[in-house]
Design a protein around this motif. Structure first.
Motif, short mmCIF file in Angstrom:
data_model
loop_
_atom_site.label_atom_id
_atom_site.label_comp_id
_atom_site.label_asym_id
_atom_site.label_seq_id
_atom_site.Cartn_x
_atom_site.Cartn_y
_atom_site.Cartn_z
N GLY A 189 0.81 -1.21 0.00
CA GLY A 189 0.00 0.00 0.00
C GLY A 189 0.85 1.27 0.00
N TYR A 190 1.94 1.24 0.72
CA TYR A 190 2.79 2.43 0.85
C TYR A 190 3.53 2.73 -0.46
CZ TYR A 190 6.16 5.68 2.94
OH TYR A 190 6.92 6.79 3.24
N THR A 191 3.99 1.69 -1.12
CA THR A 191 4.64 1.84 -2.43
C THR A 191 4.16 0.70 -3.32
OG1 THR A 191 6.61 2.83 -1.42
CG2 THR A 191 6.80 2.06 -3.70
N ARG A 192 3.20 0.98 -4.17
CA ARG A 192 2.63 -0.06 -5.01
C ARG A 192 3.68 -0.59 -5.98
NH1 ARG A 192 -3.04 1.45 -7.54
NH2 ARG A 192 -2.81 -0.73 -8.10
N THR A 193 3.65 -1.91 -6.20
CA THR A 193 4.64 -2.52 -7.09
C THR A 193 4.31 -2.30 -8.56
OG1 THR A 193 3.41 -4.61 -6.92
CG2 THR A 193 5.30 -4.32 -5.45
N SER A 194 3.05 -1.93 -8.85
CA SER A 194 2.66 -1.68 -10.23
C SER A 194 1.49 -0.72 -10.25
CB SER A 194 2.28 -3.00 -10.93
OG SER A 194 1.17 -3.59 -10.29
N GLY A 195 1.19 -0.22 -11.46
CA GLY A 195 0.04 0.66 -11.60
C GLY A 195 0.42 2.11 -11.75
N ASP A 196 -0.61 2.96 -11.83
CA ASP A 196 -0.37 4.38 -12.10
C ASP A 196 -0.40 5.25 -10.85
OD1 ASP A 196 -3.02 4.17 -11.51
OD2 ASP A 196 -3.76 5.08 -13.37
N GLN A 197 -0.51 4.64 -9.68
CA GLN A 197 -0.48 5.39 -8.43
C GLN A 197 0.64 4.87 -7.56
OE1 GLN A 197 -4.42 4.99 -6.75
NE2 GLN A 197 -5.17 6.79 -7.85
N LEU A 198 1.32 5.78 -6.87
CA LEU A 198 2.42 5.36 -5.99
C LEU A 198 1.91 4.76 -4.70
CD1 LEU A 198 5.53 5.46 -5.48
CD2 LEU A 198 5.11 7.59 -4.24
N VAL A 199 0.84 5.34 -4.14
CA VAL A 199 0.36 4.96 -2.82
C VAL A 199 -1.07 4.45 -2.92
CG1 VAL A 199 -0.08 5.75 -0.46
CG2 VAL A 199 1.82 6.72 -1.77
N ASP A 200 -1.36 3.35 -2.22
CA ASP A 200 -2.73 2.87 -2.04
C ASP A 200 -3.04 3.08 -0.55
OD1 ASP A 200 -5.09 1.44 -1.61
OD2 ASP A 200 -4.59 -0.07 -3.11
N VAL A 201 -3.60 4.25 -0.25
CA VAL A 201 -3.82 4.62 1.16
C VAL A 201 -4.75 3.62 1.84
CG1 VAL A 201 -4.79 6.39 2.68
CG2 VAL A 201 -3.36 7.06 0.74
N GLU A 202 -5.77 3.17 1.13
CA GLU A 202 -6.73 2.24 1.72
C GLU A 202 -6.04 0.95 2.15
OE1 GLU A 202 -10.84 -0.17 0.51
OE2 GLU A 202 -9.90 1.21 -0.90
N LEU A 203 -5.16 0.42 1.31
CA LEU A 203 -4.47 -0.82 1.63
C LEU A 203 -3.50 -0.61 2.79
CD1 LEU A 203 -4.24 -3.77 0.77
CD2 LEU A 203 -2.42 -3.10 -0.80
N ALA A 204 -2.77 0.50 2.79
CA ALA A 204 -1.85 0.78 3.89
C ALA A 204 -2.60 0.91 5.21
CB ALA A 204 -1.05 2.05 3.60
N GLU A 205 -3.73 1.58 5.19
CA GLU A 205 -4.50 1.75 6.42
C GLU A 205 -5.18 0.46 6.85
OE1 GLU A 205 -6.98 5.16 5.74
OE2 GLU A 205 -5.30 6.57 6.11
N GLU A 206 -5.49 -0.41 5.89
CA GLU A 206 -6.01 -1.73 6.26
C GLU A 206 -4.96 -2.53 7.00
OE1 GLU A 206 -8.45 -5.27 6.36
OE2 GLU A 206 -8.81 -3.11 6.35
N ALA A 207 -3.71 -2.45 6.54
CA ALA A 207 -2.61 -3.15 7.24
C ALA A 207 -2.44 -2.61 8.65
CB ALA A 207 -1.31 -3.00 6.45
N ILE A 208 -2.55 -1.30 8.80
CA ILE A 208 -2.44 -0.71 10.14
C ILE A 208 -3.59 -1.18 11.02
CG2 ILE A 208 -2.56 1.48 11.41
CD1 ILE A 208 -1.04 2.77 9.08
N ARG A 209 -4.79 -1.25 10.45
CA ARG A 209 -5.95 -1.72 11.22
C ARG A 209 -5.75 -3.16 11.69
NH1 ARG A 209 -10.61 -4.54 10.89
NH2 ARG A 209 -10.07 -5.34 8.83
N LEU A 210 -5.25 -4.02 10.80
CA LEU A 210 -5.01 -5.41 11.17
C LEU A 210 -3.95 -5.50 12.27
CD1 LEU A 210 -4.92 -7.13 7.65
CD2 LEU A 210 -6.82 -7.07 9.28
#
Length: 407
Positions: A189-210
């Motif tokens: 989430g913090y640094t996406r391995t592919s795609g047109d966006q650097l950050v996936d905030v939702e995924l990073a915050e899901e990891a923090i929630r877990l």
């Protein structure tokens, strides 16, 4: 939406019915049904409930078919093993989408699985990452990862794994794998391995929630506290990591006034409570490194000597190629680029690392600092070609253009 809802639907099915393989098949049936119907009828008001209902119906149908087949076989056999026979289901019992994520985490981290399989299966089942994303984290082809996931599910079935929390005496043994999972999800989430966006905030915050859930379940586990502190301190930089166009802003150029002070304060507090107790693990050390960065008012004020010492400790506690990459940068900043470049030389002999863009990006940066723009340009060019992240590719190409233009 599928990535967000699938783990909750999977957890609801497992909690109600058990049998991971059957639940996975029903989940895929529900996905196919949604893909066929939602474009025509629109997304339901409660997509999770819709998916759970459809998957449950498919699962019940399969259970009934299996039970009928078993009854027929019992007529032809004097003795039929009970393995895999599903008990009758009360069709009127509601199946809800309650958040059983933590239970699902510990199921996927069953001791019958190897550590890589535990992490990979959880990334797929809980976080909903694509096979390609998981394969990139492990530096293996997607086909290899698909086979690994299939074997992991088979192993769980043969081990009789159930959707229940492990007993208290077994819980700590699974925590290390769970923390690895959470950290890999955060990293993606913090640094996406592919795609047109650097950050996936939702995924990073899901990891923090877990990770918060794991820490709450095991408040005395200092590596859980360290992992949570690391994610908070790192995620605090997210608002400053991209510019208005979505392009990467390197650490040296970030506007630190945009860093989230609330996350930094929480992370530092967690780390301060964990460090004085017991052995210091890799997540506590990584969190300590992140805290040193957070304490520097500006990039030139960074205490690189302290960071290089912490990386030296980390390389002994949890050696890995990526630790060496980061250590090389810290050592270069503290003792000169030639010393950092020497640390990278062994990684060039690793076939997997030679094909990873980060090795070439770091080497290019250190060669640039060392005053070798020609060699740096070659590695920037190679790194840009290897990365699947468009923001990283644009950043690397800008560095390359600056070197080749002589500006």
């Amino acid at each position: 939406m599928w990535r967000r809802e699938a783990p909750h639907v999977r957890a609801a099915l497992l909690r109600r019915y058990g049998h991971p393989d059957a639940c996975e098949d029903a989940l895929q049936d529900a996905a196919e049904a949604a893909a066929a119907r939602w474009p025509l009828t629109g997304v339901p008001d409660e997509p999770r409930a819709w998916l759970i209902q459809v998957a449950s119906r498919r699962l019940i149908d399969r259970m009934r078919a299996e039970a009928a087949r078993t009854r027929r076989e019992r007529l032809d056999a004097a003795r039929q093993p009970g393995v895999g026979v599903v008990p009758p289901v009360d069709d009127d019992t509601p199946v809800t989408g309650a958040d059983d994520t933590l239970r699902l985490l510990f199921l996927c981290c069953h001791p019958a699985l190897s550590r890589p399989s535990q992490v990979a299966l959880t990334l797929r089942a809980v976080a909903g990452l694509r096979v390609e994303q998981i394969a990139a984290a492990y530096l293996v082809p997607a086909r290899t990862m698909t086979q690994r996931l299939s074997r992991a599910r088979t192993t769980l079935r043969e081990a009789g794994a159930r959707f229940t929390m492990p007993p208290p005496d077994a819980l700590p043994d699974r925590v290390a794998a769970v923390l690895d999972v959470c950290h890999l999800v955060f990293s993606e989430g913090y640094t996406r391995t592919s795609g047109d966006q650097l950050v996936d905030v939702e995924l990073a915050e899901e990891a923090i929630r877990l990770t918060r859930q794991v820490h709450a379940a095991l408040p005395g586990h200092h590596e859980a506290a360290g992992a949570l502190a690391l994610m908070l301190l790192t995620h605090a930089r997210s608002p400053a990591r991209t510019d208005a166009a979505g392009d990467l802003v390197p650490l040296a150029d970030q506007d630190r006034s945009r860093w989230r002070g609330d996350l930094i304060d929480e992370g530092v507090t967690l780390l301060g409570r964990a460090l004085p107790h017991g052995p210091v693990g890799r997540y506590q050390l990584q969190a300590a490194i992140a805290a040193v960065h957070a304490e520097a008012p500006a990039f030139p004020d960074t205490d690189w000597l302290q960071i290089s010492v912490l990386y030296d400790m980390l390389s002994r506690v949890a050696p890995s190629p990526f630790v060496t990459l980061n250590q090389a940068v810290a050592v270069a900043m503290a003792h000169g680029p030639a010393v950092g470049l020497a640390l990278l030389d062994p990684l060039l002999a690793d076939p997997a690392m030679r094909g990873h863009h980060r090795l070439h990006a770091v080497r290019a940066h250190l060669l640039e600092l060392h005053g070798d723009p020609h060699a740096a340009a070659e590695h920037y060019r190679l790194a840009a070609r290897l990365t699947g992240s468009l923001p990283e590719q644009r950043y690397l190409n800008r560095r390359l253009a600056r070197l080749t233009s002589g500006s």
